[in-house]
Design a protein around this motif. Structure first.
Motif, short mmCIF file in Angstrom:
data_model
loop_
_atom_site.label_atom_id
_atom_site.label_comp_id
_atom_site.label_asym_id
_atom_site.label_seq_id
_atom_site.Cartn_x
_atom_site.Cartn_y
_atom_site.Cartn_z
N ARG A 83 16.01 59.51 28.72
CA ARG A 83 15.75 59.78 27.31
C ARG A 83 14.28 60.13 27.12
NH1 ARG A 83 16.88 55.33 22.53
NH2 ARG A 83 16.42 56.66 20.74
N THR A 120 15.11 49.34 14.83
CA THR A 120 15.27 49.31 16.28
C THR A 120 15.10 47.86 16.73
OG1 THR A 120 14.50 51.58 16.57
CG2 THR A 120 14.32 50.12 18.48
N LEU A 121 16.19 47.29 17.25
CA LEU A 121 16.13 45.92 17.77
C LEU A 121 15.16 45.89 18.95
CD1 LEU A 121 17.03 43.02 18.24
CD2 LEU A 121 19.11 43.87 19.32
N ILE A 170 18.70 59.48 19.57
CA ILE A 170 19.94 59.39 20.35
C ILE A 170 20.69 60.71 20.25
CG2 ILE A 170 22.20 58.26 20.38
CD1 ILE A 170 20.71 55.63 19.71
N THR A 205 9.19 50.68 23.75
CA THR A 205 10.11 49.70 23.17
C THR A 205 11.51 50.00 23.70
OG1 THR A 205 8.77 49.42 21.18
CG2 THR A 205 11.11 48.86 21.01
N LEU A 206 12.04 49.06 24.48
CA LEU A 206 13.40 49.22 25.01
C LEU A 206 14.37 49.26 23.84
CD1 LEU A 206 15.65 49.17 27.10
CD2 LEU A 206 15.27 46.72 27.39
N ASP A 207 15.02 50.39 23.64
CA ASP A 207 15.97 50.53 22.53
C ASP A 207 17.35 50.14 23.04
OD1 ASP A 207 17.40 51.16 20.29
OD2 ASP A 207 17.12 53.33 20.45
N ILE A 208 17.55 48.84 23.16
CA ILE A 208 18.76 48.33 23.81
C ILE A 208 20.03 48.75 23.07
CG2 ILE A 208 18.90 46.08 22.65
CD1 ILE A 208 19.17 46.43 26.42
N SER A 209 19.92 48.92 21.75
CA SER A 209 21.10 49.31 20.96
C SER A 209 21.59 50.70 21.33
CB SER A 209 20.78 49.31 19.46
OG SER A 209 20.22 48.10 19.07
N ILE A 249 28.25 47.53 16.57
CA ILE A 249 27.54 47.09 17.77
C ILE A 249 26.97 45.68 17.61
CG2 ILE A 249 27.02 49.44 18.59
CD1 ILE A 249 24.13 49.01 17.61
N TYR A 260 11.16 55.82 14.45
CA TYR A 260 11.70 57.12 14.06
C TYR A 260 13.21 57.21 14.20
CZ TYR A 260 12.39 57.92 18.96
OH TYR A 260 12.84 57.81 20.24
N GLU A 261 13.81 56.34 15.01
CA GLU A 261 15.24 56.45 15.32
C GLU A 261 16.09 56.01 14.12
OE1 GLU A 261 17.34 57.41 18.31
OE2 GLU A 261 18.44 57.44 16.43
N TYR A 304 2.50 55.39 16.45
CA TYR A 304 2.16 55.13 17.85
C TYR A 304 0.72 55.55 18.18
CZ TYR A 304 2.43 60.11 18.45
OH TYR A 304 2.18 61.43 18.31
N ILE A 327 11.44 53.76 24.04
CA ILE A 327 10.94 54.79 23.13
C ILE A 327 9.54 54.41 22.69
CG2 ILE A 327 13.23 55.49 22.36
CD1 ILE A 327 12.80 53.83 19.82
N ARG A 328 8.85 55.40 22.20
CA ARG A 328 7.46 55.19 21.78
C ARG A 328 7.44 54.65 20.36
NH1 ARG A 328 2.95 59.47 23.52
NH2 ARG A 328 3.08 58.21 25.40
N THR A 329 6.80 53.51 20.18
CA THR A 329 6.66 52.93 18.84
C THR A 329 5.23 52.43 18.68
OG1 THR A 329 7.16 50.63 19.42
CG2 THR A 329 9.05 52.09 19.05
N THR A 344 9.79 48.41 29.59
CA THR A 344 8.96 47.24 29.28
C THR A 344 7.54 47.41 29.82
OG1 THR A 344 9.45 46.07 31.34
CG2 THR A 344 10.99 45.75 29.52
#
Lengths: 292, 292, 292, 292
Positions: free
Chosen positions: A163, B204-205, A169, A204-208, B234, B197-198, C197, A194-196, A229
């Motif tokens: 990604r 975003t969790l 997504i 930031t791991l976008d686990i969802s 989810i 942004y998502e 960011y 993703i970049r946050t 991470t």
């Protein structure tokens, strides 16, 4: 407001077309209900079992790759990653060994009966790479390098698509569609953070994203715990979360001596750490192939 | 460059002070190595077992809360959430029933022997709220409402502190420090998604925040799967990931008839969905109290 | 797909209601076509001329505020800002002088015939503050502290409302609506950068928000160049851009000796810098009141 | 803490090296104090005057480009943009006319004595493109397509490098360094908005990037007001802000009939709007070449 309703009827018909269009995505569940399963060296990625990809960030030497490969092999894993072409922020950072790196990977993988996963960054290199790699990796910075996606789509090698740094997504799914639309259905999606604004982790791991990608597409989905991470101290919990939420496997970086690594020194696991990581992960979430 | 080195020596001494300062955070592991355990209606939050908090977004009526409370009770849970004071983006959206809502919660909770978790939004309401709630919730929009944090810190009620919409982990920890610095050590941290942004999910969790908060502080950490994902489809995988990564419990919204809910209609579970959710979660990750 | 069209007709009617609702926002151009003009000490904010707000981050002493106030006065400005209640990330950072700070501001402002702009953080302090301040500032961290917004809405003092750390423009407008819905129409909106960011600046100045806010609402809009950029070296170009894009004025921080300031040391201007800043800005974009 | 200070001394020496390294960036002011001026068809980009780039999003036909080119010419502008290779999110969206598009651009530009600015997306196309384009554009999605950067760096054509969707300023500068390190010093940087949570605009125009890029590098900096805002209604104020903050020019999209455009229909200006836009911008900020 009658006018408004007519506008909405018009918009609705437009949306119907968009919707039909979306239905038409070849990567979508609408086009293929059952999971895509990709066979790599006897591993069946996407079959419901866990298949992990491990190896150094960059290929540095035969010796370095060989040490990691033996550890990977010993843990019953089949897929070895290693970067030969490295897309680096600065032109003065180590850019990888190139084809020489691919040759090292191939040699070591053959010795240990492993599959090679390695990033290709130029459409013109794709054909040559087919001699060396079992899985073409397309990195985050190239997720919307559509020329590269098309070139990978014209081969029949499995493609591991990461990604983009701040891809939605939906953009991620469409990037996969570039590959499949050229004929190559062997695509593994990889969430890598993703970049946050948050800087406690590298990304930031976008686990969802994992269950959403599994719902929307029929493709296997992996999680790169190293790049998401950027912290060795939470690799194991992140890997457990990835497995718990439905990922088909985990990707992480392993280096014989991370402190002197030519890239990503701060986040790779050394071999004893990798051993403990795999033991803990397998205990938490056994792979079926391990149980046999 | 000698000059530079002296500057760095100076900076180093400064950092030492900052470091000492950080050491001094009362919520940090440095100040208390063992986990804080908070007792609420016999549940010991932070004891290594799972303790979930469930209930409707807003309190709408006795009947509505009562139905949910019975379902919560029946699943062996002890903590009932419900919003009486609702911080809403628009002044014209339903603002909650206020004290009447707290009274309903208290009555229902007493009937079912549950603990009440409810958000307080005004420092001036904190004292009055003590008659009704067992846990003072401080919501995301108020995470840096320092006056409210101080007021909550002056009570001895447990406080459930939610992470701000785009708070860093460091800011989150400092917000907890506002509470503990006033004397109240009973703080539960709650990751509830961050703004990025998502848009495939409501927020975003940031699942990695859980192990980081567990490492940095001695406080229990929960995950609100409803507000982080905003997607009923989810909730279960997100809850599994939360548990896998080390959360002390999960928070989610349940409503007898989500379609007519006065807030968050799209994301609350109805009661049969909640039953299946809890069954699946307990099967995946059994609570010890359930096993007894 | 007929079914779909009917769904859309239904959705359209829903949207019509939402739309009507939006039309109903009291801060919107739909409800008031002409610009709101707010009179403060003879300045008419929103009249098409430029009106700037300058002063120290925190009130530290009579002497400190007085020095800045003289410089402000000397540049022909009328509005003096200064923080008496400081919402700080850590409870151990300087929290402001409180009421004593307001008293200093009031005394100095009276001496120099300036208006006081100062942040209030607790709904319970609003009434008391009316004795000291000419403009109630509501800070970024409190943009969705709806209790505070309501309390400010119940006075008739002008309110300077800063955009939240990561508030959308729509949430910002709705926060203003909380104030106006209680009767107070004297609201100045202040863009102060959003959290992204990018770390080259403290926040990201969302300059496009200015024309959008001017279009959507009838309220004056200012730009806080200090908090948005966090960099003294680009304050002047940022101020020019703010004026160019249509802001009604600029807000910036000035301190007699920034290096020893109790907050925001790195970004405040000292007095000679402020003089040059104002000279350059006035040369670039003359205020009418200066020309008279 | 003595140990800590020694660590810091070590870190300081490391940082000195990094610092030296940074000093070494060929695009930096440290390596070249004076502004780079790039001559294109007699325009001297970077000379302190304004030079704008205008044209359609995609090349669709000779007729379409010709109409726009005449309007551009008539406003005294010299640079015509138009996309022949279009990187699109979906493989089923219009992908551009390719070489045929470049031919149309070249023909029209020759007729009107304009320079062609057009995006190249594949390193293998760069050489062929030299026959048609006066400026090689590298788009946001390819800002870290390092193979493409290197290929562009090996030509002597001016390169317009757009900032990546969520690239940091530092990454942007390093991407330019990839080009210059291969020998091509003719680089124009283009801020085009970054991806944030805010959806009122297509991207968030990071206006502060302009003065920072001008300080850090010696390269000309432009602002793409079309892609950053995505809103026709604020193009003019955004362009004024860009000029006010120090940009060397503005880039915007113009189409004879935006409603039927094959891409970016919602945000392109039609020709009368473009005329008014240029008149207003020239009145606000006269170009020197216009005054002659």
């Amino acid at each position: 407001t009658i006018e408004h309703i007519f506008k909405e009827i018009f918009k609705a018909s437009l949306e119907l077309q968009v919707d039909d269009h979306r239905k038409a995505l070849l990567v979508s569940r609408k086009m293929q209900a059952e999971d895509t399963i990709i066979e790599i060296k006897g591993e069946k990625i996407g079959d419901g079992n866990l298949h992990h990809i491990m190896g150094p960030c960059s290929v540095e030497s035969y010796e370095q790759v060989s040490q990691v490969a033996k550890a990977v092999k010993q843990k019953g894993l089949k897929m070895l990653r290693g970067g030969a072409f490295k897309p680096r922020t600065s032109p003065y950072d180590f850019q990888g060994l190139g084809v020489e790196g691919l040759q090292i990977l191939k040699q070591v993988a053959d010795e240990q009966d492993l599959a090679v996963v390695s990033e290709i960054v130029n459409p013109a290199h794709v054909e040559k790479a087919l001699d060396y790699v079992d899985v073409i990796q397309i990195g985050a910075r190239n997720m919307q390098n559509f020329e590269l996606l098309k070139a990978a789509g014209e081969t029949d090698k499995p493609v591991l698509l990461k990604r983009g740094l701040s891809a939605t997504i939906s953009e991620f799914i469409n990037a996969a569609e570039y590959i499949i639309s050229r004929g190559n259905r062997n695509i593994i999606l990889c969430e890598r953070g993703i970049r946050t604004y948050e800087k406690a982790t590298r990304n930031t791991l976008d686990i969802s994203a994992v269950p959403i990608l599994k719902q929307e597409t029929h493709l296997p989905v992996m999680v790169d715990v190293t790049h998401s991470t950027g912290r060795r101290d939470i690799l194991l919990p992140a890997a457990k979360a990835a497995v718990a939420i439905g990922a088909d496997g985990v990707m992480a970086e392993v280096h014989p001596d991370p402190a002197v690594a030519l890239s990503d020194a701060a986040q790779q696991m050394d071999i004893p750490t990798f051993d403990r990581f795999m033991n803990a992960l397998d205990e938490y979430a056994p792979r079926v192939s391990m149980q046999k």
